[in-house]
Design an enzyme around this catalytic site. Structure first.
Site, PDB file in Angstrom:
ATOM      1  N   LYS A 156       0.838  -1.195   0.000  1.00  0.00           N
ATOM      2  CA  LYS A 156       0.000   0.000   0.000  1.00  0.00           C
ATOM      3  C   LYS A 156       0.878   1.251   0.000  1.00  0.00           C
ATOM      4  O   LYS A 156       1.977   1.251   0.572  1.00  0.00           O
ATOM      5  CB  LYS A 156      -0.855   0.048   1.273  1.00  0.00           C
ATOM      6  CG  LYS A 156      -1.915  -1.018   1.404  1.00  0.00           C
ATOM      7  CD  LYS A 156      -2.632  -0.872   2.748  1.00  0.00           C
ATOM      8  CE  LYS A 156      -3.666  -1.961   2.977  1.00  0.00           C
ATOM      9  NZ  LYS A 156      -4.848  -1.803   2.122  1.00  0.00           N
ATOM     10  N   ASP A 170      -2.981  -7.541  -1.576  1.00  0.00           N
ATOM     11  CA  ASP A 170      -3.683  -6.618  -0.684  1.00  0.00           C
ATOM     12  C   ASP A 170      -5.154  -6.985  -0.537  1.00  0.00           C
ATOM     13  O   ASP A 170      -5.892  -6.319   0.180  1.00  0.00           O
ATOM     14  CB  ASP A 170      -3.544  -5.185  -1.211  1.00  0.00           C
ATOM     15  CG  ASP A 170      -3.910  -4.141  -0.171  1.00  0.00           C
ATOM     16  OD1 ASP A 170      -3.915  -4.484   1.033  1.00  0.00           O
ATOM     17  OD2 ASP A 170      -4.189  -2.990  -0.552  1.00  0.00           O
ATOM     18  N   ARG A 213     -10.149 -11.586   2.532  1.00  0.00           N
ATOM     19  CA  ARG A 213     -11.102 -12.605   2.075  1.00  0.00           C
ATOM     20  C   ARG A 213     -10.450 -13.991   2.051  1.00  0.00           C
ATOM     21  O   ARG A 213     -11.144 -14.995   2.140  1.00  0.00           O
ATOM     22  CB  ARG A 213     -11.650 -12.219   0.708  1.00  0.00           C
ATOM     23  CG  ARG A 213     -10.658 -12.230  -0.423  1.00  0.00           C
ATOM     24  CD  ARG A 213     -11.117 -11.387  -1.599  1.00  0.00           C
ATOM     25  NE  ARG A 213     -11.084  -9.972  -1.263  1.00  0.00           N
ATOM     26  CZ  ARG A 213     -11.493  -9.005  -2.084  1.00  0.00           C
ATOM     27  NH1 ARG A 213     -11.984  -9.312  -3.272  1.00  0.00           N
ATOM     28  NH2 ARG A 213     -11.437  -7.743  -1.716  1.00  0.00           N
TER      29      ARG A 213
END
Length: 467
Positions: free
Chosen positions: A245, A317, A321
């Site tokens: 990020k 990233d 999930r």
């Protein structure tokens, strides 16, 4: 911190709640002309949150007026007056205060809960005093229930607010152990290479590069009845992995375990209220760091999940999930009556609905209606989005069963929810909450920082859902 009300037998001052009308403040019966004239002279018009202290004849404090604004329409009331009374908690002088009246339509219980929420302070690293004004629990409200809800909120806020250096997977595990010990629950934790032996390969893959071992935390409460399983994303810090990020996007990633914090907070409330005895409550928390190291999982890797479905990693990233998928597959094997996942999962959900209105997904119309109605009635807003099946093809890549990060960026919250749903199917009902877990600016009863979302909506909907 421990939420508390003032001693009802101790001296307290009256707080009058005042509506506004076309001609200004509509003073309730009990406010004499002297006090009303004083308030008008002070410019008090009962605007929402406006406060006016009332003097006694000897110059001491006799009470206070608090503005509620105009009477809202019934359908708008819970949100328009959402924790407005917390402004009084933040601004009244020190001492015990009691509600002297309750205007028609005013929810005293919700007001008192907001007052408790306003007393929260995250003081682990800095001395911060709570508001000096303490409320006497309003007559006719269930003080123990309000304190239990506030305790769950305080716990969730504390966990989210704590930086990752002090809230890694090991510390999150300890918080879960503390909860289990307080309420007599059983806890089992699988760490590191043991995750592979327990067939939890995606939790291991995501967390193996972290400074602390990845783990799955499994808590079972001693109760019988309908099976309720809560799964919370516990990514204690998310660098984005090898798809790192940018700094601005990494600044709040201590909150990426907000799903875990919320299910622990909900469990705290349920246990304090004695509601865990009538259900078979289970919590599952995959606790990891998404970090960068020589053994970090890579873009293009194909992971095999607990359920046997293969997943192509198109973005490291989109790790939340992945860890949730293994935990959901494990939970689903017991076919619970209700399976719920909570996660700070997608930026797409924030773009669609903003930070204050988390979406949830549920195929069961009755369950969804109960959750959304409870959220509105109890000022814990949530909004249903669809498991839109035409988008299923977006999560189906060419060389694996599933894609963890479909290209294009369209419908990101929906495609993430569809991905998670692939790991359920035996549970009678499944609902997924894509929460933000953070209050970006101070609001009544909601200081800037970690925030509970969806907990009270679920608390009040569960009796209807699980009957």
């Amino acid at each position: 911190m421990i939420p508390e009300f003032a001693d009802p037998d101790a001296p307290s001052l009256p707080l009058w709640l005042v509506r506004s009308g076309e001609s200004g403040a509509e003073f309730p019966a009990g406010i004499d002309s002297r006090s009303a004239n004083w308030a008008r002279a002070q410019g008090f018009t009962a605007k929402p949150g406006q406060l006016c202290l009332l003097p006694a004849g000897d110059g001491s404090l006799a009470g206070a007026l608090f503005g509620l604004g105009p009477a809202p329409k019934p359908a708008d009331r819970p949100m328009r007056e959402r924790f407005l009374l917390a402004r009084a908690a933040e601004n009244l002088p020190e001492g015990a205060w009691r509600l002297a009246n309750a205007p028609e339509g005013f929810d005293a219980a919700l007001g008192a809960l907001g007052w408790l929420f306003a007393r929260y302070r995250f003081d682990r690293y800095k001395t911060l005093e709570p508001p000096r004004a303490v409320l006497v629990c309003p007559e006719g409200t269930d003080g123990a229930r309000l304190i239990a809800m506030a305790a769950g909120e305080y716990l969730a806020r504390d966990l989210i607010n704590t930086p990752a250096a002090d809230m890694g997977p090991a510390e999150l595990e300890q918080a879960a152990r503390d909860l289990a010990r307080r309420h007599g629950a059983a806890i089992e934790v699988h760490r590191g290479e043991a995750l592979l032996a327990q067939n939890l390969p995606m939790i291991h893959a995501v967390g193996r590069a972290g400074a602390q071992e990845p783990r799955l935390i499994d808590i079972r409460f001693p109760g019988t009845g309908p099976r309720l399983t809560l799964v919370g994303k516990g990514v204690c810090f998310d660098t984005g992995g090898l798809d790192i990020k940018p700094p601005a996007s990494m600044a709040l990633m201590k909150k990426d375990m907000g799903g875990a914090a919320n299910i622990l907070g909900l469990a705290e409330t349920l246990a304090q209220l004695g509601l865990t005895g009538g259900i078979a409550l289970r919590l599952l928390i995959p606790a990891v760091e998404n970090a960068i190291s020589a053994n970090a999982f890579r873009p293009g890797d194909i992971l095999t999940s607990r359920k046997g479905l293969t997943v192509e990693v198109n973005n490291t990233d989109a790790e939340g999930r992945l860890v949730l998928a293994d935990a959901l597959a494990l939970a689903d094997e017991e076919a619970p009556e209700l399976l719920i996942s909570m996660a700070t999962l997608t930026g797409a959900a924030r773009v669609a609905l903003g930070p204050d209105l988390p979406p949830f997904f549920c195929d069961d119309d009755a369950v969804a209606a109960a959750i959304q109605a409870a959220g509105h009635a109890h000022a814990d807003p949530v909004w249903r989005l669809p498991f839109w099946e035409p988008y299923e093809t977006m999560i189906e890549p060419a060389i694996a069963d599933l894609d963890n990060a479909p290209s294009g960026g369209f419908a990101g919250a929906i495609t993430a929810a569809l991905f998670l749903r692939r790991f359920t199917g035996r549970a009678r009902s499944y609902a997924h909450f894509d929460i933000y877990g953070w209050q970006p600016g101070a609001a009544p009863g909601r200081p800037k920082g970690g925030a509970g979302q969806g907990m009270r909506a679920l608390l009040h909907a569960l009796p209807e859902i699980l009957t």
